[in-house]
Write a protein that holds these residues in place. Structure first.
Motif, mmCIF file in Angstrom:
data_model
loop_
_atom_site.group_PDB
_atom_site.id
_atom_site.type_symbol
_atom_site.label_atom_id
_atom_site.label_comp_id
_atom_site.label_asym_id
_atom_site.label_seq_id
_atom_site.Cartn_x
_atom_site.Cartn_y
_atom_site.Cartn_z
ATOM 1 N N LYS A 440 0.860 -1.188 0.000
ATOM 2 C CA LYS A 440 0.000 0.000 0.000
ATOM 3 C C LYS A 440 0.892 1.231 0.000
ATOM 4 N N ASP A 441 0.689 2.059 -0.986
ATOM 5 C CA ASP A 441 1.487 3.286 -1.122
ATOM 6 C C ASP A 441 2.982 2.982 -1.075
ATOM 7 N N GLY A 459 -6.051 4.356 -1.065
ATOM 8 C CA GLY A 459 -4.617 4.217 -1.288
ATOM 9 C C GLY A 459 -4.317 3.621 -2.643
ATOM 10 N N THR A 460 -2.999 3.597 -2.940
ATOM 11 C CA THR A 460 -2.522 2.956 -4.166
ATOM 12 C C THR A 460 -2.013 1.577 -3.793
ATOM 13 N N GLU A 476 -0.705 -2.077 -10.307
ATOM 14 C CA GLU A 476 -1.258 -1.318 -9.193
ATOM 15 C C GLU A 476 -2.627 -0.765 -9.534
ATOM 16 N N ILE A 478 -5.704 2.235 -7.874
ATOM 17 C CA ILE A 478 -6.038 3.263 -6.891
ATOM 18 C C ILE A 478 -7.476 3.031 -6.442
#
Length: 715
Positions: A440-441, A459-460, A476, A478
């Motif tokens: 995450k992020d 989050g990304t 990934e 978002i």
């Protein structure tokens, strides 16, 4: 009687610290070499004084060589105090101050002399008088003391009071030692004190050792003075260890002083030194020192050949081992590798203390590949040879390549805060043994190692998929969680009877409102709902705002009315029984002051409105109830004055079914009467006046309750 003599002493001595050698030849200590330094110098050393024609000496303070016991030798001829021994023949010529001797005398006061027939200045003759006197001025050198003598140590001893003086020969030519033992010899005047010392004369080297094991201090005789040293024929030259010239000193721990002819750099016998491999017998060099290089443990024999002054040839041998420590780190390229396509792999062959590297592919050296690491981009069999000095180590590794996983986690999306969304990492080229790691992020999520991930925060998110050979594919997404509306209908409500319950949503900007009352959808679609009527209501509101749907529940209880049963009890008491509403209850007769007890007492005779308050705070009032309070007079005066002439219970007429009985103090019944207004006692019994006194009564109610008391009749 012994007498003290004083003389003036001049001291001449040289002192050095030196390693003690116990044999003529020493090939040196064993030594260990290693891969990086596999060579060493072997050096033969010779005992100091090895045929040094010198009248000078070097003094060393050293550790004694291993010697035979201090007992078991030949006793001397000494039988009395202060006596020289018979002449004792030496088994070899001993050179002392550059003069050879083959005889000596032993004095019982710790001295050895090479003069066997001297009368002046002191007697040094067989069985002659051995001087004991000394003063602080009798320091060496001194021509008035013993000459040509070893003082080791000189002090007044008394052999007749204990101990032995013996001599013997240790070892074989040309390395014999003439040993003179003074073993636990008593001190003169202080016979409980002892000295154990030995004087050692070394063949060939002419070295003198004076070994003191124990020497007590007899301060009450001769002031406890003692001397260690050697002196020449004229008494003009002496060598004395530091602190051991004529002075007061003792020894508790063993010490040894070595007197070596010449200096450490003095010449030695003409000799030949030859070195051999002790296992094969092959000669490897000549000279007092040689340089050798080994790759395995090797023992060398050093051979010393020389001719003694008497023409006797001697050959001495000693060995020394050079141990080869071939320990080194081995190169380890690790297990064979399957690597990802189009990835550079760095092979690391680093080994501690390495001196050279050579990489090869399929057995063929790679030109210029001489570093500790090698970068490879193609599959193949790679090897490295690492040199560590004269040692080496090799290892090889097989490299194969495989494809990288292709990962898709889907498109970005929005959802409602508070929801749980499941993300899935889809791999289009699965091999069947992939591992997963979600982040995450950019930060790996602990324990997130499945192909799916449940998320609850904006989050990304990325999924890294690794196949069996370590190839990593990533993708990934978002995820945005819209703000969650926090719906709150407030606390559950309890409403007093006949009131209205109002439930209002704290969110007034929802897209829709859906109310359910006791599981049934209500027609109301606003943010407020009202409920009327006694009963229990479970209410749910569901709202929709944007992507979020949220519900909240509340319970509403509209209470049933409270009812009471008020029961007056005579003598100013009232009991109230309540039901309905929300117990527990509080009670009041004025609507202001409430109490938890439902019983009231000591009430004046009157009508009372009853108030009840339940635990929800609802207050109820009820029609008045009359409470009767009986009045019991404490005395009466039947004197005909029209005031207090009769006794009766006030308000008793309100208890028409009760009866009253009056007694005297002896329990005699004087009057029975009812509670009607026309019933009273006038203070007579059978028309006769009773005397003034205390009298008792009992009031028996129809319920069986009895009131008792007493009163006074006064006249």
């Amino acid at each position: 009687m012994k007498k003290l003599f004083l003389s003036f002493i001049i001291v001449l001595s040289f002192f050095s610290t030196q390693a003690q050698q116990c044999s003529l030849l020493d090939a040196g200590d064993d030594v260990t070499v290693n891969c990086l330094n596999n060579c060493t110098t072997l050096e033969a050393s010779f005992m100091p004084g090895f045929n040094v024609p010198s009248a000078t000496y070097t003094i060393g303070n050293t550790t004694p060589c291993p010697l035979p016991p201090v007992t078991g030798g030949t006793p001397t001829s000494i039988v009395r105090d202060d006596q020289w021994s018979d002449i004792i023949n030496l088994p070899f010529d001993f050179v002392y101050f550059n003069q050879p001797y083959n005889q000596l005398l032993i004095g019982d006061n710790g001295v050895v002399s090479f003069d066997t027939n001297r009368t002046t200045p002191l007697v040094q003759q067989p069985n002659g008088y051995c001087r004991w006197q000394m003063a602080t001025t009798d320091v060496l050198p001194n021509a008035n003391l013993f000459r040509n003598t070893i003082y080791g140590a000189w002090h007044d001893l008394l052999i007749s009071s204990g101990g032995t003086i013996e001599y013997y020969v240790s070892g074989t030519a040309p390395q014999r030692i003439f040993v003179i033992n003074f073993n636990s010899v008593a001190h003169f005047s202080c016979t409980q004190m002892r000295t154990t010392q030995r004087i050692l004369l070394y063949e060939t080297t002419n070295v003198i050792d004076i070994q003191i094991t124990r020497k007590d201090i007899c301060r009450t005789w001769n002031d406890g003075l003692a001397t260690i040293g050697i002196t020449n024929q004229d008494g003009t030259v002496a060598y004395v260890p530091p602190g051991r010239n004529t002075s007061v000193w003792g020894v508790n721990n063993e010490e040894l002083w070595r007197f070596s002819p010449g200096t450490p750099a003095s010449a030695i016998y003409p000799h030949t030194t030859t070195w051999f491999d002790n296992t094969t017998g092959v000669q490897v060099g000549t000279g007092d020192s040689i340089n050798v290089c080994v790759t395995a443990d090797t023992t060398y024999r050093c051979q010393l050949d020389f001719v003694a002054p008497d023409g006797t040839p001697y050959t001495l041998n000693d060995t020394v081992t050079v141990f080869f420590d071939g320990a080194h780190d081995d190169v380890d390229l690790g297990p064979d590798l399957s690597v990802c396509d189009n990835v550079t792999t760095t092979l690391d062959g680093t080994v501690a203390n390495a001196t050279a590297y050579q990489w090869s592919e399929s057995g063929t050296p790679i030109p210029g590949a001489t570093n500790a690491t090698l970068d490879v981009t193609t599959p193949g069999t790679y090897s490295v040879e690492v040199s560590i000095g004269v040692c080496s180590t090799t290892d090889e590794i097989v490299i194969v390549t495989e494809p990288t996983p292709i990962v898709d986690v889907g498109a970005d999306f929005h959802t409602c805060e508070g929801n749980t969304e499941t993300l899935t990492a889809n791999v289009s080229n699965l091999s069947g043994n992939e591992t997963y790691q979600w982040s995450k992020d950019g930060t790996p999520i602990s324990g997130a190692t499945n192909s799916t991930l449940d998320v609850t925060e904006t989050g990304t998110y990325s999924a890294a998929v690794t196949n069996t050979i370590g190839c990593v594919g990533t993708d990934e997404i978002i995820v945005t969680f819209d703000e969650y509306p926090e719906l709150n209908l407030g606390n559950d409500q309890i409403v007093c009877p006949y009131n209205t319950a109002t439930i209002t949503s704290n969110i007034t900007n929802a897209d829709t409102y859906t109310w359910e009352v006791n599981g049934v959808t209500d027609a109301n679609t606003t943010d407020t709902l009202t409920i009327n009527g006694t009963g229990s209501y479970d209410i749910t509101l569901t709202i929709v705002r944007g992507t979020c749907t949220v519900s909240d529940d509340i319970h509403v209880e509209i209470l049933s009315p409270v009812t009471v049963v008020s029961t007056p009890i005579f003598y100013g008491e009232l009991d109230i029984v309540a039901s309905g509403g929300l117990p527990s209850y509080e009670y009041s007769l004025d609507g202001i002051n409430f109490q938890s007890s439902n019983h009231f007492s000591n009430l004046p005779d009157a009508d009372y409105v009853v108030y009840v308050k339940d635990s929800n705070g609802c207050i109820y009032d009820f029609p008045p109830v009359h409470v009767t309070n009986l009045v019991f007079p404490h005395f009466f005066t039947p004197n005909g004055d029209g005031y207090n002439d009769a006794w009766r219970i006030g308000n008793a007429e309100n208890t028409p079914d009760a009866s009253i009985t009056i007694y005297d103090r002896y329990g005699k019944i004087l009057k029975r009467m009812s509670t009607s207004l026309d019933q009273y006692w006038d203070g007579t019994f059978n028309s006769n006046i009773v005397p003034a006194d205390d009298y008792w009564f009992s009031l028996i109610l129809q319920t069986g309750k009895i009131y008792k008391g007493h009163f006074s009749l006064k006249r």
